[in-house]
Scaffold this motif. Structure first.
Motif, short mmCIF file in Angstrom:
data_model
loop_
_atom_site.label_atom_id
_atom_site.label_comp_id
_atom_site.label_asym_id
_atom_site.label_seq_id
_atom_site.Cartn_x
_atom_site.Cartn_y
_atom_site.Cartn_z
N ASP B 44 0.82 -1.21 0.00
CA ASP B 44 0.00 0.00 0.00
C ASP B 44 0.86 1.26 0.00
OD1 ASP B 44 -2.29 -1.50 0.15
OD2 ASP B 44 -2.30 -1.52 2.33
N PHE B 45 0.32 2.28 -0.62
CA PHE B 45 0.89 3.64 -0.53
C PHE B 45 -0.14 4.50 0.17
CE2 PHE B 45 3.06 1.96 -4.31
CZ PHE B 45 4.37 2.21 -3.96
N CYS B 121 -2.95 15.37 -12.03
CA CYS B 121 -3.02 14.47 -13.19
C CYS B 121 -4.23 14.78 -14.06
CB CYS B 121 -3.15 13.03 -12.72
SG CYS B 121 -1.96 12.58 -11.45
N ASP B 122 -4.07 14.53 -15.35
CA ASP B 122 -5.22 14.64 -16.25
C ASP B 122 -6.23 13.55 -15.92
OD1 ASP B 122 -4.19 16.77 -17.52
OD2 ASP B 122 -3.72 15.77 -19.41
N TYR B 123 -7.49 13.84 -16.22
CA TYR B 123 -8.57 12.91 -15.89
C TYR B 123 -8.36 11.55 -16.57
CZ TYR B 123 -13.33 11.35 -14.92
OH TYR B 123 -14.43 10.64 -14.46
N ASP B 124 -7.96 11.60 -17.83
CA ASP B 124 -7.89 10.36 -18.62
C ASP B 124 -6.59 9.59 -18.43
OD1 ASP B 124 -10.38 10.74 -19.67
OD2 ASP B 124 -9.67 11.90 -21.39
N LEU B 125 -5.69 10.13 -17.66
CA LEU B 125 -4.40 9.46 -17.49
C LEU B 125 -4.58 8.08 -16.86
CD1 LEU B 125 -1.25 10.05 -17.65
CD2 LEU B 125 -1.41 10.41 -15.20
N ARG B 126 -3.85 7.13 -17.41
CA ARG B 126 -3.93 5.78 -16.85
C ARG B 126 -3.39 5.76 -15.41
NH1 ARG B 126 -1.15 1.65 -20.82
NH2 ARG B 126 -2.37 2.01 -22.68
N TYR B 127 -4.11 5.05 -14.59
CA TYR B 127 -3.79 5.00 -13.15
C TYR B 127 -2.40 4.44 -12.90
CZ TYR B 127 -4.29 3.45 -8.30
OH TYR B 127 -4.10 3.21 -6.97
N GLU B 128 -1.91 3.58 -13.78
CA GLU B 128 -0.59 2.97 -13.53
C GLU B 128 0.51 4.03 -13.50
OE1 GLU B 128 1.14 0.41 -16.56
OE2 GLU B 128 -0.28 1.20 -18.03
N VAL B 130 0.17 6.97 -12.22
CA VAL B 130 0.10 7.57 -10.88
C VAL B 130 0.95 6.74 -9.91
CG1 VAL B 130 -1.44 8.12 -8.96
CG2 VAL B 130 -2.17 8.55 -11.29
N ILE B 131 0.79 5.43 -9.98
CA ILE B 131 1.56 4.55 -9.09
C ILE B 131 3.05 4.65 -9.41
CG2 ILE B 131 1.96 2.12 -8.46
CD1 ILE B 131 -0.57 3.28 -7.19
N THR B 135 5.74 5.83 -6.79
CA THR B 135 6.94 5.00 -6.54
C THR B 135 8.20 5.84 -6.66
OG1 THR B 135 5.75 3.10 -7.43
CG2 THR B 135 8.13 2.87 -7.23
#
Lengths: 146, 164
Positions: B44-45, B121-128, B130-131, B135
């Motif tokens: 978890d983060f 972040c932009d709305y459409d940005l892939r969540y990966e 963000v992680i 990281t």
């Protein structure tokens, strides 16, 4: 014609002890590794990977796991919800925590979002949780070897 | 004193019924094999998202402004741009190096413990992504396999509208 005297054939006995030993060792192995938390790990969710993602030392006190698919829907347990339907479910959870003597402000919302989910949808989910009164969030990732 | 039943079965071999036990043991083994599933470990983060917005007014001198990380999305949610305080970066490794240069690996005043990162972040940005950004700012694995922590206070900027 003289008949040959019947030879005494000893009874064959299977050695069961090593087999039972090994079987018990296998059972012990599988019992230790069995995972009962499948409800919190939906297989539809492909978690993003991170080399820093380590399992927590202590489990959170009142965890609520919300799992977001790549389509933007949310799994709470086995129920697939739209974002609009998450808040009523959280309100029920909040009430249940209160009735069990817990403090919902100590509840940690664990977000297991698909790596292809839109960040905006994840943020919307966090905002819905915030508006329900939850403040602690963790983003879950799967462990990746560096 | 004479015990009841003493003397019976003297020298007689007691045979254990092994067949039912082996049956049950094999059924247990089958159950565990069928339900066995290899699950990758998860971690978890922690994300700081307080309920109320910070109050307006003069910020404390001790309070450092958050380090802003901006990520823009391209077609299909791919990462189009990565910025650290409006400076464009090539990749997440560069982001990590910049964070290391900003806060340092060691403790003390002005160290990683005081710093905070705000992800915009932009709305459409892939969540990966963000992680991956979390990281990069959270730490790194040293060559000897130890995790070196950098910034653990992470928060999101207010969400952008859909399509942005």
């Amino acid at each position: 014609m003289p008949r040959r005297a019947a030879r005494h054939i000893p009874e064959a006995e299977a050695e069961m002890t090593p087999m039972i030993d090994m079987t018990f060792q296998l059972i012990a192995f599988f019992m230790i590794l069995i995972n009962f938390s499948e409800g919190d790990q939906n297989q539809l969710i492909r978690l993003p990977a991170s080399e820093l993602a380590k399992p927590p030392d202590t489990a959170p006190a009142w965890p609520i796991t919300l799992q977001m698919t790549s389509k933007g829907t949310v799994f709470y347990g086995v129920d697939e919800l739209t974002l609009e339907n998450v808040q009523p479910v959280l309100e029920i959870e909040k009430e249940l925590i209160r009735r069990r003597g817990g403090d919902f402000r100590n509840t940690t919302i664990i977000i297991r979002a698909d790596r292809f989910a839109k960040t905006g949808r994840v943020q919307e989910l966090i905002r819905i949780c915030q508006s329900t009164g939850f403040e602690k969030f963790t983003l879950r990732a799967k462990q990746e070897s560096p | 004193m004479k015990f009841r039943g003493s003397g019976k079965h003297v020298g007689g071999k007691i045979e254990l019924m092994m067949t039912p036990m082996i049956d049950v043991v094999f059924q247990l083994l089958t159950f565990f094999i069928m339900t066995f599933k290899i699950v990758a470990p998860e971690g978890d983060f922690f994300v700081k998202m307080p309920l109320s917005a910070p109050s307006a007014g003069v910020p404390s001198d001790l309070q450092l402004p958050p380090i802003k990380v901006r990520m823009t999305a391209g077609p299909g949610g791919e990462l189009a741009g990565l910025y650290l305080s409006e400076r464009r970066l090539a990749n997440f490794n560069e982001l990590r190096e910049q964070i290391r240069a900003l806060v340092g690996d060691s403790g003390g005043p002005g160290s990683a413990g005081d710093a905070e990162v705000e992800l915009d972040c932009d709305y459409d940005l892939r969540y990966e992504y963000v992680i991956r950004a979390i990281t990069a700012v959270s730490g790194y694995v040293s060559p000897d396999g130890q995790i070196v922590r950098l910034i653990e206070k992470i928060k999101f900027a207010p969400p952008r509208s859909e399509g942005i």
